[in-house]
Design an enzyme around this catalytic site. Structure first.
Site, short mmCIF file in Angstrom:
data_model
loop_
_atom_site.label_atom_id
_atom_site.label_comp_id
_atom_site.label_asym_id
_atom_site.label_seq_id
_atom_site.Cartn_x
_atom_site.Cartn_y
_atom_site.Cartn_z
N LYS A 147 0.87 -1.17 0.00
CA LYS A 147 0.00 0.00 0.00
C LYS A 147 0.91 1.22 0.00
CE LYS A 147 -1.93 2.99 1.97
NZ LYS A 147 -1.93 4.46 1.65
N GLU A 180 8.86 1.35 11.54
CA GLU A 180 9.90 2.39 11.50
C GLU A 180 9.15 3.71 11.50
OE1 GLU A 180 11.65 5.43 10.36
OE2 GLU A 180 11.97 4.48 8.41
N CYS A 192 12.83 10.83 8.05
CA CYS A 192 12.57 10.45 9.45
C CYS A 192 13.75 10.74 10.36
CB CYS A 192 12.23 8.96 9.53
SG CYS A 192 10.76 8.49 8.61
N GLU A 195 7.99 16.12 15.82
CA GLU A 195 8.55 15.89 14.48
C GLU A 195 7.82 16.78 13.48
OE1 GLU A 195 9.90 12.17 11.74
OE2 GLU A 195 7.87 12.10 12.55
#
Length: 497
Positions: free
Chosen positions: A188, A264, A298, A395
């Site tokens: 996906k 992750e 990330c 973040e």
């Protein structure tokens, strides 16, 4: 803004916009589509099939049959590896077209895609192709009168949910080891960047990967992604994305068949610069750490701790360096930073810049959109940042650096670890003792010393704490796609015979 250099490239026809299920491109059952947009302009590139639960059911059925009855898991590792090598060659053959599609869909720099991401994807396939015939168990000398050995077998049907910031790299970071292990799968891709995933599905079929082994369902996380994670016939999930969505995936797994999950997730990584560092080199590393890929990475080194002895010099020089930093069309080879991936991310980053101002941080440079069209943001640096500010805690996933001053090693270790995340960290020093002490003290999955974003397909990658668990890359990545089975037989002459 830079001049537009895209005119020298021929924009490719968008060939693949349907779901890929059981070796064929098909419309979604609902007939729905969604738009994927060019972040340079906000204009629609193509309409893509919108898969949901019914389509996921079909893809899982195809993958289940391909695993339970098909040839792929039963082929030798050598045979799987040969087909994967052919897939890697096909990726190389279509390198420029794939690089263009990646830039159109995500805003990533074209020249980076062409020389790094697309070749990197092909080489990941080759790496795991070479590992496919080297998956071995162990023979054990048991304490009783038995012989024991282990078998490593493919885990089954795997769901891969991949992010929009590195669509090609992450596609094969997950797909390649799963193929090598003998799994079948449903991918996906992120709804923002579906085009290369569908292209890779077509190349996989051309390479000879059997129908049903690799399926691609485009759509949204709340529908297609949720259906994949909660499906009883999916044996494992591998996800890269936000911590918030990672929680939902774990909950869906627990409520369904307790499938193993590899996550992750997000990061708020520290970059620590000691006073013995070469300041010019440190600035280059710091800019790479946060502004690479327009901050949409990330492991972004968004919290930069600079020793008080060089702090003022660092601020002066990095401000000068940013005068040469070019934001603009990702197809222009002179550009350093393209547009953010979409309007939603663009607006999120600008909100965080306003939070930084509101909370009392000093805006050193940047902080504004640039250009009349698209989702471009100036590289932004805040000074006088406090640890409790939102820009230091959350973040942002954009080109926003928070600069902080420190005095002692003990102080900076404590500050660096003062986060819910633990994905990466950077250390810049010429003192080996400092490098060793700090690298062992930081709770993060990867530590870079005098460099940053230095990835290698042979090195495992993943996080601590709320940055997730499980590892991509390296031979370690194979483990999450394998089950370990123990087989025990009695030795002749034992009381069991």
């Amino acid at each position: 803004m830079a001049s537009n250099g895209s005119s020298v490239l021929k924009m490719p026809e968008i060939k693949f916009t349907k779901l890929f299920i059981n070796g064929s491109f098909v419309d979604s059952i609902s007939g729905k589509t969604f738009e994927t947009r060019d972040p340079r302009t906000g204009e629609v590139i193509a309409k893509v099939a919108e898969g949901d639960k019914q389509d996921v059911d079909l893809a899982v059925k195809a993958a289940r049959e391909a695993f339970d009855y098909g040839k792929w898991p039963r082929k030798s590792g050598f045979a799987r590896g040969r087909i994967m090598m052919k897939l890697a060659d096909l990726i190389d053959e279509h390198q420029e077209e794939l690089a263009i599609l990646e830039s159109l869909d995500s805003g990533k720099l074209f020249h980076h895609n062409k020389i790094m991401d697309i070749p990197g994807a092909a080489n990941s396939v080759r790496y795991y192709a070479g590992a496919a015939d080297k998956i071995h168990g162990e023979t054990m000398k048991c304490s009783g009168e038995f012989q024991g050995y282990t078998l490593k077998e493919p885990i089954g049907v795997v769901g891969h949910i991949i992010p929009w910031n590195f669509p090609s790299i992450m596609f094969f970071a997950k797909v390649a080891p799963a193929l090598a292990a003998g799994c079948t799968m449903i991918v996906k891709p992120a709804e923002q960047t579906p085009l290369t995933a569908l292209y890779y599905a077509n190349l996989a079929k051309e390479a000879g990967i059997p129908d049903g082994v690799l399926n691609v369902i485009t759509g949204f996380g709340s529908t297609a992604g949720a259906a994949l994670c909660s499906h009883m016939n999916v044996d494992a999930i591998s996800f890269t994305g936000s911590t918030e969505v990672g929680r939902l995936i774990m909950e869906a797994s627990a409520r369904s068949n307790l499938k193993p999950v590899s996550l992750e997730l997000g990061g708020k990584s520290p970059l620590i610069i000691f006073n013995d560092a070469d300041v010019n080199m440190a600035i280059n590393v710091a800019m790479q750490a946060i502004f690479f890929n327009k901050g949409e990475i990330c492991i972004a080194g968004s919290r930069v701790f600079v020793h008080e002895g060089i702090y003022d010099e660092f601020i002066k020089k990095i401000t000068e360096s940013l005068k040469d930093w070019v934001v603009g069309d990702p197809f222009d080879s002179n550009v350093n930073q393209g547009p953010q991936v979409d309007k939603k991310q663009f607006e999120k980053i600008l909100r965080y810049i306003e939070y930084g101002k509101r909370d009392g941080a000093t805006l050193l440079t940047g902080g504004k959109p640039c250009g009349k069209n698209g989702y471009f943001i100036e590289p932004t640096i805040f000074t006088d940042v406090k640890e409790d500010m939102m820009i230091a805690r959350d973040e942002i996933f954009g080109p926003v650096m928070s600069l902080m001053k420190f005095k002692t090693i003990e102080e900076v270790i404590e500050k660096a670890n003062n986060t819910i995340y633990g994905l990466a960290a950077g250390i810049i020093t010429n003192d080996l003792n400092i490098a060793n002490r700090v690298s062992r003290s930081i709770r993060a999955g990867i530590i870079w010393i005098n460099c940053y974003t230095a990835f290698d397909r042979d090195c495992p990658y993943g996080g601590y704490k709320m940055s997730g668990f499980g590892r991509d890359l390296g031979l370690h990545a194979l483990e999450k796609y394998l089950q370990e089975k123990t087989v025990i037989t009695p030795i002749y002459g034992s009381p069991w015979l």
